[in-house]
Design an enzyme around this catalytic site. Sequence first.
Site, PDB file in Angstrom:
ATOM      1  N   LYS A 193       0.552   0.518  14.993  1.00 38.80           N
ATOM      2  CA  LYS A 193       1.924   0.429  15.492  1.00 38.80           C
ATOM      3  C   LYS A 193       2.204  -0.749  16.422  1.00 38.80           C
ATOM      4  O   LYS A 193       3.374  -1.087  16.660  1.00 38.80           O
ATOM      5  CB  LYS A 193       2.291   1.726  16.252  1.00 38.80           C
ATOM      6  CG  LYS A 193       2.444   2.936  15.358  1.00 38.80           C
ATOM      7  CD  LYS A 193       3.765   2.904  14.599  1.00 38.80           C
ATOM      8  CE  LYS A 193       3.739   3.735  13.361  1.00 38.80           C
ATOM      9  NZ  LYS A 193       3.763   3.002  12.098  1.00 38.80           N
ATOM     10  N   PRO A 199      -4.746   1.205  18.511  1.00 37.54           N
ATOM     11  CA  PRO A 199      -4.438   0.655  17.190  1.00 37.54           C
ATOM     12  C   PRO A 199      -4.482   1.664  16.039  1.00 37.54           C
ATOM     13  O   PRO A 199      -4.138   1.312  14.910  1.00 37.54           O
ATOM     14  CB  PRO A 199      -5.504  -0.426  17.000  1.00 37.54           C
ATOM     15  CG  PRO A 199      -6.602  -0.069  17.939  1.00 37.54           C
ATOM     16  CD  PRO A 199      -5.981   0.637  19.084  1.00 37.54           C
ATOM     17  N   HIS A 207       0.847  -1.198   0.000  1.00 39.98           N
ATOM     18  CA  HIS A 207       0.000   0.000   0.000  1.00 39.98           C
ATOM     19  C   HIS A 207       0.878   1.242   0.000  1.00 39.98           C
ATOM     20  O   HIS A 207       1.667   1.444   0.912  1.00 39.98           O
ATOM     21  CB  HIS A 207      -0.915   0.005   1.228  1.00 39.98           C
ATOM     22  CG  HIS A 207      -2.095  -0.908   1.089  1.00 39.98           C
ATOM     23  ND1 HIS A 207      -3.277  -0.711   1.764  1.00 39.98           N
ATOM     24  CD2 HIS A 207      -2.281  -2.004   0.334  1.00 39.98           C
ATOM     25  CE1 HIS A 207      -4.141  -1.656   1.428  1.00 39.98           C
ATOM     26  NE2 HIS A 207      -3.555  -2.462   0.566  1.00 39.98           N
ATOM     27  N   TYR A 256      -9.327   5.672   6.998  1.00 38.32           N
ATOM     28  CA  TYR A 256      -9.516   6.059   8.402  1.00 38.32           C
ATOM     29  C   TYR A 256     -10.488   7.233   8.393  1.00 38.32           C
ATOM     30  O   TYR A 256     -10.175   8.272   7.813  1.00 38.32           O
ATOM     31  CB  TYR A 256      -8.202   6.526   9.019  1.00 38.32           C
ATOM     32  CG  TYR A 256      -7.161   5.445   9.250  1.00 38.32           C
ATOM     33  CD1 TYR A 256      -6.308   5.026   8.232  1.00 38.32           C
ATOM     34  CD2 TYR A 256      -7.006   4.881  10.507  1.00 38.32           C
ATOM     35  CE1 TYR A 256      -5.340   4.069   8.462  1.00 38.32           C
ATOM     36  CE2 TYR A 256      -6.030   3.909  10.753  1.00 38.32           C
ATOM     37  CZ  TYR A 256      -5.207   3.509   9.726  1.00 38.32           C
ATOM     38  OH  TYR A 256      -4.244   2.555   9.963  1.00 38.32           O
ATOM     39  N   TYR A 295       3.779   6.800   9.891  1.00 37.79           N
ATOM     40  CA  TYR A 295       2.932   5.639   9.589  1.00 37.79           C
ATOM     41  C   TYR A 295       3.754   4.508   8.957  1.00 37.79           C
ATOM     42  O   TYR A 295       3.579   3.335   9.280  1.00 37.79           O
ATOM     43  CB  TYR A 295       1.785   6.050   8.659  1.00 37.79           C
ATOM     44  CG  TYR A 295       0.692   5.006   8.558  1.00 37.79           C
ATOM     45  CD1 TYR A 295      -0.418   5.043   9.392  1.00 37.79           C
ATOM     46  CD2 TYR A 295       0.773   3.961   7.627  1.00 37.79           C
ATOM     47  CE1 TYR A 295      -1.411   4.077   9.317  1.00 37.79           C
ATOM     48  CE2 TYR A 295      -0.212   2.989   7.542  1.00 37.79           C
ATOM     49  CZ  TYR A 295      -1.304   3.053   8.388  1.00 37.79           C
ATOM     50  OH  TYR A 295      -2.284   2.084   8.312  1.00 37.79           O
TER      51      TYR A 295
HETATM   52  P1  RFL Z   1       1.142 -10.900  22.128  1.00 37.19           P
HETATM   53  O1  RFL Z   1       0.762 -11.060  20.716  1.00 37.19           O
HETATM   54  O2  RFL Z   1       0.082 -10.528  23.101  1.00 37.19           O
HETATM   55  O3  RFL Z   1       1.821 -12.269  22.586  1.00 37.19           O
HETATM   56  C1  RFL Z   1       2.093 -12.551  23.928  1.00 37.19           C
HETATM   57  C2  RFL Z   1       2.027 -14.055  24.102  1.00 37.19           C
HETATM   58  O4  RFL Z   1       2.379 -14.381  25.446  1.00 37.19           O
HETATM   59  C3  RFL Z   1       1.485 -15.377  25.913  1.00 37.19           C
HETATM   60  N1  RFL Z   1       1.435 -15.297  27.388  1.00 37.19           N
HETATM   61  C4  RFL Z   1       2.043 -16.191  28.203  1.00 37.19           C
HETATM   62  N2  RFL Z   1       2.777 -17.263  27.943  1.00 37.19           N
HETATM   63  C5  RFL Z   1       3.265 -17.956  29.006  1.00 37.19           C
HETATM   64  N3  RFL Z   1       3.003 -17.643  30.293  1.00 37.19           N
HETATM   65  C6  RFL Z   1       2.265 -16.540  30.599  1.00 37.19           C
HETATM   66  N4  RFL Z   1       2.012 -16.202  31.866  1.00 37.19           N
HETATM   67  C7  RFL Z   1       1.751 -15.766  29.524  1.00 37.19           C
HETATM   68  N5  RFL Z   1       0.998 -14.652  29.450  1.00 37.19           N
HETATM   69  C8  RFL Z   1       0.817 -14.390  28.154  1.00 37.19           C
HETATM   70  C9  RFL Z   1       0.164 -15.026  25.243  1.00 37.19           C
HETATM   71  O5  RFL Z   1      -0.715 -16.144  25.188  1.00 37.19           O
HETATM   72  C10 RFL Z   1       0.634 -14.595  23.873  1.00 37.19           C
HETATM   73  O6  RFL Z   1       0.692 -15.666  22.959  1.00 37.19           O
HETATM   74  O7  RFL Z   1       2.319  -9.832  22.319  1.00 37.19           O
HETATM   75  P2  RFL Z   1       3.554  -9.446  21.346  1.00 37.19           P
HETATM   76  O8  RFL Z   1       4.245 -10.662  20.838  1.00 37.19           O
HETATM   77  O9  RFL Z   1       4.290  -8.413  22.091  1.00 37.19           O
HETATM   78  O10 RFL Z   1       2.869  -8.801  20.056  1.00 37.19           O
HETATM   79  C11 RFL Z   1       2.205  -7.570  20.134  1.00 37.19           C
HETATM   80  C12 RFL Z   1       1.006  -7.549  19.201  1.00 37.19           C
HETATM   81  O11 RFL Z   1       0.259  -8.729  19.329  1.00 37.19           O
HETATM   82  C13 RFL Z   1       0.106  -6.355  19.518  1.00 37.19           C
HETATM   83  O12 RFL Z   1       0.871  -5.167  19.692  1.00 37.19           O
HETATM   84  C14 RFL Z   1      -0.927  -6.028  18.464  1.00 37.19           C
HETATM   85  O13 RFL Z   1      -1.666  -7.134  18.055  1.00 37.19           O
HETATM   86  C15 RFL Z   1      -1.852  -4.970  19.064  1.00 37.19           C
HETATM   87  N6  RFL Z   1      -3.151  -5.015  18.478  1.00 37.19           N
HETATM   88  C16 RFL Z   1      -3.303  -4.424  17.290  1.00 37.19           C
HETATM   89  N7  RFL Z   1      -2.249  -3.761  16.729  1.00 37.19           N
HETATM   90  C17 RFL Z   1      -2.383  -3.180  15.554  1.00 37.19           C
HETATM   91  O14 RFL Z   1      -1.405  -2.591  15.067  1.00 37.19           O
HETATM   92  N8  RFL Z   1      -3.589  -3.245  14.886  1.00 37.19           N
HETATM   93  C18 RFL Z   1      -4.683  -3.912  15.398  1.00 37.19           C
HETATM   94  O15 RFL Z   1      -5.714  -3.979  14.786  1.00 37.19           O
HETATM   95  C19 RFL Z   1      -4.562  -4.519  16.645  1.00 37.19           C
HETATM   96  N9  RFL Z   1      -5.595  -5.179  17.192  1.00 37.19           N
HETATM   97  C20 RFL Z   1      -4.229  -5.667  19.110  1.00 37.19           C
HETATM   98  C21 RFL Z   1      -5.457  -5.750  18.425  1.00 37.19           C
HETATM   99  C22 RFL Z   1      -4.102  -6.238  20.387  1.00 37.19           C
HETATM  100  C23 RFL Z   1      -5.184  -6.864  21.015  1.00 37.19           C
HETATM  101  N10 RFL Z   1      -5.011  -7.357  22.359  1.00 37.19           N
HETATM  102  C24 RFL Z   1      -3.715  -7.559  22.918  1.00 37.19           C
HETATM  103  C25 RFL Z   1      -6.049  -7.487  23.298  1.00 37.19           C
HETATM  104  C26 RFL Z   1      -6.526  -6.415  19.007  1.00 37.19           C
HETATM  105  C27 RFL Z   1      -6.414  -6.983  20.297  1.00 37.19           C
HETATM  106  C28 RFL Z   1      -7.623  -7.699  20.844  1.00 37.19           C
HETATM  107  C1  PHB Z   2      -6.326  -3.987  10.798  1.00 40.02           C
HETATM  108  O1  PHB Z   2      -6.399  -4.291   9.604  1.00 40.02           O
HETATM  109  O2  PHB Z   2      -6.690  -4.764  11.691  1.00 40.02           O
HETATM  110  C2  PHB Z   2      -5.832  -2.649  11.175  1.00 40.02           C
HETATM  111  C3  PHB Z   2      -5.285  -1.834  10.212  1.00 40.02           C
HETATM  112  C4  PHB Z   2      -4.838  -0.559  10.553  1.00 40.02           C
HETATM  113  C5  PHB Z   2      -4.934  -0.149  11.864  1.00 40.02           C
HETATM  114  C6  PHB Z   2      -5.459  -0.971  12.827  1.00 40.02           C
HETATM  115  C7  PHB Z   2      -5.921  -2.230  12.484  1.00 40.02           C
HETATM  116  O3  PHB Z   2      -4.509   1.103  12.176  1.00 40.02           O
END
Ligand code: RFL
Ligand code: PHB
Length: 391
Positions: free
Chosen positions: A299, A295, A75, A203, A387
């Site tokens: 980032k 989100p 993109h 957005y 971004y």
């Molecule tokens: P993760 O992906 O949360 O992975 C952490 C892992 O640790 C495990 N864990 C344990 N394992 C052993 N013992 C314990 N006591 C443990 N406690 C936890 C968990 O099961 C998990 O597998 O963290 P990591 O690797 O730092 O990665 C970060 C990303 O996942 C996160 O920043 C993003 O996904 C944030 N986020 C989003 N970011 C975006 O840029 N766009 C999004 O749309 C977006 N949607 C989201 C999200 C984060 C969410 N969370 C955390 C609630 C949506 C959700 C629902």
């Molecule tokens: C997504 O595709 O889940 C998404 C994309 C951009 C964002 C957040 C989430 O800023």
Amino acid sequence: MTARRVQVVIIGAGPAGLTLGRLLERAGVEAVILERRSPDYVLGRIRAGVLEQGTADLLEGAGVGDRMRAEGLIHDGIEIGFDGETRRIDFDALIGRHVIVYGQTEVTRDLMAARAESGAETVYEAADVSIAGFDTVRPIVRYRKDGVAHEITCDFIAGCDGFHGVSRASVPPSALRTFERIYPFGWLGVLVDRPPVAEELIYAHHERGFALCSMRSPRRSRYYVQVPAEEKADAWSDDRFWDELRARLDPVTAEKLATGPSIEKSIAPLRSFVAEPLRFGRLFLAGDAAHIVPPTGAKGLNLAMADVRALAPALIEFYDDRSEAGIDAYSAKALSRIWKAERFSWWMTSLLHVFPETGDFGRRIQRAEFDYLSGSRAAQESLAENYTGLP
Ligand code: RFL
Ligand code: PHB
């Protein structure tokens, strides 16, 4: 009970833990990953969708970029909408950069497959993980698996266990400083097997609340609407979601929206959070274990990867050169980048959401911000630079 010794124990098999494991493995550093959940559970979480160039390069450099390069969507820009008007921010024309749309689920799947293929060890469904002695040079990690107690002595613990993990929670509160902002709203997200409404992400700010049109592939779309923090996903039928999304988009886009039955629907709260420092003796925090961004700037995943991009070489340098310079510098180096991403995510959140408490003054300021962005190349470059990812 079993007892053994490895060089590094990584807690958490999310993107941060798996990528760190991959980088260490390729450098000949032995690391075991302990993950509380099952592989299916980890792959069932629908999260981020946008990769910065730096994240893509890191994955490619780690030998896990083939499918991302083949299937990821490049993109060159995004659209920002404000009360029905839209402006395109052309990253390529402004600064010669782009992002790649490739879901976190797919990144995780590729990393898991590579780890399975190389035979590096991941213990899934590791229960009651606890850590001790990280203020010494021989930390200990304990866990239970299928009812059997295990103990691993190691040189380093990498806390990659997300916001609710055990790593940050094990640090004495007096050693930790935290900074937090909780927003009074969340994002209700829907995944649907229909083509995206537009080629790029949209957005949109609307007086009814923020909306985002995103995607996972040319056939699968991801949409979000801002909802009050206390809202429950059950209260949203698919029809209600589509009506609300259409109401927040410009009429031409709303008309084009292809709707269908949702295959996932969930609410994510919005929060900004940073814990300082990232190192406590032989324990390091990386990814969501140390920081959360709302989100809006896409980032979260990228920041987790950037931490690991700094932590892996520091640990490798320790083993290769017996030098602690890298691990000593990790926390300050990573935090400087983290705060810039926190700032950008907060800024994009502030521009695009409806904040009940700021009233008409706040709305006029948001409008002025949008008008400034529309008319200023400098403002657009700043958005593009942040971004697509700061160095
Ligand atoms: P993760 O992906 O949360 O992975 C952490 C892992 O640790 C495990 N864990 C344990 N394992 C052993 N013992 C314990 N006591 C443990 N406690 C936890 C968990 O099961 C998990 O597998 O963290 P990591 O690797 O730092 O990665 C970060 C990303 O996942 C996160 O920043 C993003 O996904 C944030 N986020 C989003 N970011 C975006 O840029 N766009 C999004 O749309 C977006 N949607 C989201 C999200 C984060 C969410 N969370 C955390 C609630 C949506 C959700 C629902
Ligand atoms: C997504 O595709 O889940 C998404 C994309 C951009 C964002 C957040 C989430 O800023």
